[in-house]
Motif scaffolding. Structure first.
Motif: not given
Lengths: 114, 111
Positions: A35, A88, A90, A105-108, B36, B41-45
Motif C-alpha cells: 500500500x 509512505x 506499507x 503491517x510493517x513499520x513503513x 486499525x 511514521x509507524x505501520x497500522x496496528x
C-alpha cells in the motif's frame, strides 16, 4: 508474534532511479500486500499476492511492479522513480486461504524522490 | 470508486468522554470488517474486528457496531485517553483476500 519487516524506514532516491522496497514476513502467510499512504487519500493498494509467483494489480499499479519468488518475501519495484511517488509505503501480510483474519503491517518506508 | 468511506477527516474529544468514529461501505459482499490505529511514521496496528454475522463486538474500551442494512460501522472508545490520539482506519474484506481501507479519521483526545 507476527512480524512484518520492511528493509528501510527512510529512503531518498533521485528521479529516474530504479527503487526496490523489500518486505519479509515470518508467519507463513499466503497473502502479501503493498500500500501507499498519502494525506487525505488513506491506504491505497498497489499490488497484492496470494501465493508465490502470483500477483494481482490493486488500485494504483501504474509505475510499479512486484516480485514474489519466496513465500515470505514480497518486493515492490519502482521502475523509474518520479516525484509523485514520494509517499509512505506499507507492506502487509495476512493468512489467506479464504479466511477472514486481520492483516499485519510493517513499520513503513518513507520514500522521498528528489 | 471508494468502497469504504470515512467522511470525517478529524475528531476531537475530551479525555474520559466517548469517541465515536464512523465508516460507511458500498459493497454488500463484504463479510468482515476491521479497525486499525496508526501513529505517525509507524505501520497500522490492528484494533478490533467484526464478522458480518454479528452486530457488535467488544474488546475492553473498544466496541465496534455493524449495521448491515445501512452499510455502516462505527468504533466507540470509552473512556477516551490521550494515548488514543492517532489516525483510525476502517477496512473491509470479502473472500479473505483483498482489504479495502477508508481514508482515515484523525482522533485527538484532549487532556
Amino acid at each position: 508474534d507476527v512480524k512484518v519487516t520492511q528493509s528501510s524506514r527512510y529512503l531518498v532516491k533521485r528521479t529516474g532511479e530504479k527503487v526496490f522496497l523489500e518486505c519479509v514476513q515470518d508467519m507463513d502467510h499466503e497473502n502479501m500486500f503493498w500500500y501507499r499512504q498519502d494525506p487525505g487519500l488513506g491506504l491505497r493498494l498497489i499490488y497484492f499476492s496470494y501465493d508465490v509467483k502470483m500477483k494481482e494489480k490493486g488500485d494504483i499499479p501504474e509505475g510499479y511492479s512486484v516480485s514474489r519468488e519466496k513465500k515470505e518475501r514480497f518486493s515492490l519495484i519502482l521502475e523509474s522513480a518520479s516525484t509523485n511517488q514520494t509517499s509512505m509505503y506499507l507492506c502487509a501480510s495476512s493468512f489467506g486461504h479464504f479466511m477472514n483474519t486481520e492483516a499485519f503491517f510493517g513499520q513503513g518506508t518513507r520514500l522521498t524522490v528528489v | 470508486d471508494q468502497q469504504v468511506k470515512q467522511n470525517s477527516p478529524s475528531l476531537s474529544v475530551q479525555e474520559g468522554r466517548i469517541s465515536i468514529l464512523n465508516c460507511d461501505y458500498t459493497n454488500s459482499m463484504f463479510d468482515y470488517f476491521l479497525w486499525y490505529k496508526k501513529y505517525p511514521a509507524e505501520g497500522p496496528t490492528f484494533l478490533i474486528s467484526i464478522s458480518s454475522i454479528k452486530d457488535k463486538n467488544e474488546d475492553g474500551r473498544f466496541t465496534v457496531f455493524l449495521n448491515k442494512s445501512a452499510k455502516h460501522l462505527s468504533l466507540h472508545i470509552v473512556p477516551s485517553q490521550p494515548g488514543d490520539s492517532a489516525v483510525y482506519f476502517c477496512a473491509a474484506i470479502f473472500t479473505g483476500n483483498q482489504f479495502y481501507f477508508g481514508t482515515g479519521t484523525s482522533l485527538t483526545v484532549i487532556p
